[in-house]
Design a protein around this motif. Structure first.
Motif, short mmCIF file in Angstrom:
data_model
loop_
_atom_site.label_atom_id
_atom_site.label_comp_id
_atom_site.label_asym_id
_atom_site.label_seq_id
_atom_site.Cartn_x
_atom_site.Cartn_y
_atom_site.Cartn_z
N ASN A 183 0.80 -1.22 0.00
CA ASN A 183 0.00 0.00 0.00
C ASN A 183 0.84 1.28 0.00
N SER A 184 2.08 1.15 -0.48
CA SER A 184 2.94 2.33 -0.51
C SER A 184 2.37 3.37 -1.47
N THR A 185 2.69 4.63 -1.17
CA THR A 185 2.18 5.71 -2.00
C THR A 185 2.90 5.73 -3.34
N ALA A 186 2.40 6.58 -4.24
CA ALA A 186 3.01 6.67 -5.56
C ALA A 186 4.42 7.26 -5.45
N LEU A 187 5.39 6.52 -5.98
CA LEU A 187 6.77 6.99 -5.94
C LEU A 187 7.35 6.95 -7.34
N LYS A 188 8.27 7.87 -7.59
CA LYS A 188 8.93 7.92 -8.90
C LYS A 188 10.42 7.68 -8.69
N ILE A 189 10.92 6.60 -9.27
CA ILE A 189 12.32 6.22 -9.08
C ILE A 189 13.04 6.34 -10.42
N ALA A 190 14.20 7.00 -10.43
CA ALA A 190 14.98 7.10 -11.66
C ALA A 190 16.12 6.10 -11.61
N LEU A 191 16.23 5.29 -12.66
CA LEU A 191 17.30 4.31 -12.75
C LEU A 191 18.37 4.87 -13.69
N ILE A 192 19.58 4.94 -13.19
CA ILE A 192 20.61 5.59 -13.99
C ILE A 192 21.96 4.93 -13.79
N GLY A 193 22.75 4.91 -14.85
CA GLY A 193 24.07 4.29 -14.77
C GLY A 193 24.78 4.37 -16.10
N ASN A 194 26.02 3.90 -16.12
CA ASN A 194 26.79 3.86 -17.36
C ASN A 194 26.15 2.90 -18.35
N PRO A 195 26.44 3.05 -19.66
CA PRO A 195 26.03 1.99 -20.59
C PRO A 195 26.75 0.69 -20.20
N ASN A 196 26.19 -0.44 -20.54
CA ASN A 196 26.79 -1.76 -20.29
C ASN A 196 27.00 -2.11 -18.82
N LYS B 52 12.60 15.98 -10.50
CA LYS B 52 12.99 15.64 -9.13
C LYS B 52 12.38 14.32 -8.65
N PRO B 53 12.87 13.20 -9.18
CA PRO B 53 12.33 11.90 -8.77
C PRO B 53 12.50 11.69 -7.26
N ASP B 54 11.67 10.81 -6.68
CA ASP B 54 11.71 10.59 -5.24
C ASP B 54 12.98 9.89 -4.80
N CYS B 55 13.58 9.15 -5.74
CA CYS B 55 14.84 8.49 -5.41
C CYS B 55 15.57 8.13 -6.70
N ILE B 56 16.90 8.13 -6.64
CA ILE B 56 17.70 7.67 -7.77
C ILE B 56 18.28 6.31 -7.40
N ALA C 255 13.24 6.54 -0.41
CA ALA C 255 12.38 7.50 -1.11
C ALA C 255 11.33 8.06 -0.17
N GLU C 256 10.74 7.19 0.64
CA GLU C 256 9.70 7.65 1.57
C GLU C 256 10.27 8.56 2.65
N GLN C 257 11.47 8.24 3.09
CA GLN C 257 12.09 9.07 4.14
C GLN C 257 12.83 10.27 3.57
N GLN C 258 12.88 10.34 2.23
CA GLN C 258 13.62 11.43 1.57
C GLN C 258 15.03 11.58 2.15
N GLN C 259 15.74 10.45 2.21
CA GLN C 259 17.08 10.45 2.77
C GLN C 259 18.11 10.85 1.71
N ARG C 260 18.67 12.03 1.84
CA ARG C 260 19.61 12.55 0.84
C ARG C 260 21.04 12.14 1.15
N PRO C 261 21.93 12.24 0.16
CA PRO C 261 23.34 11.89 0.41
C PRO C 261 23.87 12.68 1.60
N LYS C 262 24.64 12.00 2.46
CA LYS C 262 25.08 12.65 3.70
C LYS C 262 26.30 13.53 3.48
N LYS C 263 26.93 13.34 2.34
CA LYS C 263 28.24 13.95 2.17
C LYS C 263 28.31 14.58 0.79
N LEU C 264 28.96 15.72 0.69
CA LEU C 264 29.10 16.32 -0.63
C LEU C 264 30.54 16.70 -0.93
#
Lengths: 674, 76
Positions: free
Chosen positions: A3-16, A83-87, A165-174
């Motif tokens: 029953n999770s809410t609608a989330l948008k996830i982006a899948l990304i990476g190098n070719p191959n 701005k997807p909910d998670c990458i 995604a639900e917790q909107q946990q962003r990268p801790k370090k930049l």
């Protein structure tokens, strides 16, 4: 059901890196394939199995967020605007250094993010290991080891992703840098806080892109003159201290950090078994003397299996099925007392038209099975490596070689195959050039005409036609390169991925996708086109059904168009009419001649043709047939891959003009000589 | 020396990356940065492009582009 809410996830990476495999594992067959608006960059979406509300978007495979290729720009814009909910950043653990380079750039976007460490099975098998906990700590984002091809860890990846995604946990370090680059990034970040907010750009991303000299970001920030000055000084200062320029400084900083992370987390026992195997295979497949013969051998085998062994058998089977079905429907309609006009529409129009196109289907499915295997195994990249030198002169790379080669079989799959080309410009240019490679449907035309006029030089005439197609293609390529596609092509700096066994699921889904694509075309564009041709063929202008094909609208149209072909030597209305019906499928050219000349069989056509044409006129007609606009199925493919009716129509018109000019030159030179 | 002058099977360390625009950025993005070790794996059958081994993966670039990369040969 979750029953999770609608989330948008982006899948990304190098070719191959196994991105498509992971996408298929996550979504199964719930996929929707389309294009990003305005560009012909593929966009795939699907919902995660057992989590209906969670949508995954498969972004194009890229190595960096630089602003140079359509794929990179599309990805950047998508991430910044949607701005997807998670990458989910999937990386190939066997070449972790290069893969993490994109990761560091993605982290600057300040979006919740999970790192999927793929091909961990291969890493472990080689005796190497990666300290996941340490890697997580160093990068400040969650890391999940997976093996997409074996479907290991994907369940955990899904759950972790949804949680992040639900917790909107962003990268801790930049901060990955020290020294002058660090100073420059921070000074600039302070300076542009308001502008970045206004432009809706993540601050850290905007600052590093400015250090890199990224034009689109500079423009988006709408910086004022004094700020631009200060930034200029900051960057100059950094450059003079580091004795390098801004772009190199940033790349160097990122890779230096990655090397540090890897030194702390990766224990290497040597090269992976798969990599060593790959090098061995490559020694044979790209061998100095054997590479080209092996490639030609493989293509010959693919052609033979597709157009010969399986394809022909399946096509015949399908054609038989369609004939049976047609006969049954015809009978049923007759016994139901349907009017002859409707009967003719369904049987002679729809069934014959769509049926003839449908018989391509097995060929396309089989061809894409082989192409998908060649692509996914890593061999296609080697073909590009081996053939690159040949295509460079017309501004393309070795990557375009295979689609063009397939064009000799059929333009439709050839055009569909351009999808795998890594640059939009190359894709479009290849699509425009492919129809000049004489497709196999034109063979019956050549065969009939050479039998009628050039029986002593059959092979020579056939050969000259194929060569002429290639030559005109090369000239057209040069022209395109000097006009619409001028400017620098995307640099040919290409990864040669390790050879791997293709995942059957990926191959099957690819086949299914292409088959679906073609079926949709067959029942929309092609369906309409065949009905139009049928109406033109069966009625006169008073909309009475014609008994003599001479009186049909199509014949009148042929008579109307015939004078256009006078300078080419064949002003005969039957030729013009045949060229029109040739648009449904090129084989129809000969059958139309047969109908219009009341010839009972091919040998009758052959003997009657020699009364209509002189050999020179015949050759001019063949030249035109070779080069003029392709059949509706191919046109539909061009429309889809070029991204619009207008550009596809322009391409078709231009191609027909080229055909006219070429046939004109051939005829006039012929007149002069003979 | 330039990267294109290295013999097949030998390695070098990158000193400087020339070129400009998309090409240069691409070379940097693919991991050709200062101090990177590059091995020349092979030359394509028609003499161009070449295959490199760096950062535990394989990359192909054209000779013209390889000319823009300054390297120092490593004695094996």
């Amino acid at each position: 059901m979750n029953n999770s809410t609608a989330l948008k996830i982006a899948l990304i990476g190098n070719p191959n890196c196994g991105k498509t495999t992971l996408f298929n594992q996550l979504t199964g067959s719930n996929q929707h394939v389309g294009n990003f608006p305005g560009v012909t960059v593929e966009k795939k979406e699907g919902s995660i199995r057992k989590h209906k509300g969670v949508t995954v978007i498969d972004l194009p495979g890229i190595y960096s967020l630089s602003p140079y290729t359509a794929e990179e720009v599309v990805t950047r814009d998508y991430l910044l605007q949607e701005k997807p909910d998670c990458i989910i950043n999937i990386i190939d653990a066997t070449s972790i250094e290069r893969n993490l380079y994109l990761t560091l750039q993605l982290m600057e976007l300040d979006l919740p993010m999970v790192l999927a460490l793929n091909m961990m099975d291969e890493v472990r098998a080689s005796g190497a290991s990666i300290d996941i906990a340490k890697l997580q700590e160093e990068l400040g984002i969650p890391v999940v080891p997976i093996s997409a091809s074996k479907n290991e860890g994907t369940e955990e990846l899904t759950l972790r992703t949804i949680k992040i995604a639900e917790q909107q946990q962003r990268p801790k370090k930049l901060d990955f840098c020290k020294g002058y680059v660090h100073t420059a990034i921070h000074s600039i970040a302070h300076l542009i806080v308001d502008e970045a907010k206004q432009a809706g750009l993540p601050l850290r991303f905007a600052a590093t892109k400015i250090v890199e000299g990224d034009e689109p970001v500079m423009t988006a920030l709408k910086l004022m003159e004094p700020e631009i000055d200060i930034i200029g000084h900051i960057v100059e200062d950094m450059e003079s201290h580091l004795k390098t320029d801004r772009e190199a400084a940033m790349a160097d900083m990122r890779y230096a950090y990655i090397e540090k992370v890897c030194a702390a987390t990766v224990v290497k026992a040597g090269e992976t078994k798969e990599h060593l195997r790959s090098v061995k295979i490559d020694n044979i497949l790209t061998h100095k003397y054997f590479a080209i013969p092996i490639f030609l051998g493989i293509m010959l085998l693919v052609f033979w299996l597709t157009f010969g062994l399986f394809g022909a058998a399946l096509s015949n089977l399908l054609a038989m099925g369609i004939d049976e079905f047609t006969a049954l429907t015809s009978q049923a309609m007759q016994s139901a007392g349907v009017s002859p006009a409707l009967h003719s529409l369904v049987i002679d129009g729809v069934f014959v038209g769509v049926g003839s196109v449908l018989s391509f289907l097995p060929t396309i499915v089989i061809l894409f099975c082989f192409l998908s295997i060649l692509e996914d195994s890593g061999y296609m990249a080697r073909v590009a490596f081996v053939m690159d030198k040949l295509l460079r002169k017309i501004g393309l790379s070795g990557r375009s070689f295979v689609p063009m080669l397939i064009g000799f079989g059929c333009s439709v799959p050839a055009i569909m195959a351009t999808r795998t080309l890594p640059s939009e410009r190359d894709r479009k240019m290849t699509i425009l050039l492919t129809p000049f490679m004489s497709c196999s449907a034109k063979l019956p035309i050549y065969a009939t005409f050479t039998a009628a006029f050039f029986s002593e030089y059959e092979a020579l005439v056939m050969f000259s036609l194929y060569v002429m197609g290639i030559l005109v293609g090369i000239l057209y390529g040069l022209l395109l390169q000097k006009t619409i596609y001028k400017g620098k092509p995307v640099p040919f700096v290409m990864e040669l991925p390790s050879y791997r066994f293709p995942a059957p699921k990926t191959v099957l889904l690819h086949m299914w996708e292409k088959a679906k694509d073609f079926l949709i075309k067959a029942f929309t564009i092609i369906f309409i086109a065949t009905i139009i041709i049928w109406v033109l063929q069966s009625f006169d202008f008073g909309f009475n059904m014609v008994t003599d094909s001479q009186n049909s609208m199509l014949a009148s149209l042929g008579k109307l168009l015939a004078p256009i072909f006078k300078p080419l030597g064949f002003a005969d209305w039957r030729a013009a009419t045949a060229l029109i019906t040739g648009l449904t499928a090129k084989e129809a050219v000969i059958s139309t001649f047969a109908v219009l000349m009341n010839a009972s069989d091919t040998s009758a056509v052959i003997s009657m043709l020699s009364e209509v044409f002189t050999p020179l006129q015949a050759f001019s007609f063949l030249t035109f047939c070779l080069l003029y606009m392709p059949c509706v199925a191919a046109m539909a493919a061009v429309k889809r891959e070029m991204g619009g009716y207008r550009i596809a129509l322009a391409a078709m018109t231009f191609q027909t003009i080229i055909a006219w000019i070429s046939a004109f030159v051939v005829y006039q030179i012929g007149l002069f000589i003979f | 020396m330039k990267l294109n002058e290295l013999k097949v099977g030998t390695s070098g360390v990158v000193r400087k990356i020339g070129g400009e625009g998309a090409l240069r950025r691409r070379l940097l993005d693919m991991g050709i940065t200062p101090n990177t070790k590059i091995m020349i794996r092979k030359v394509a059958p028609m003499g161009d492009p070449i295959e490199l081994h760096l950062r535990s993966y394989e990359l192909t670039i054209r000779l013209d582009d390889a000319k823009k990369i300054e390297v120092e040969e490593l004695s094996s």
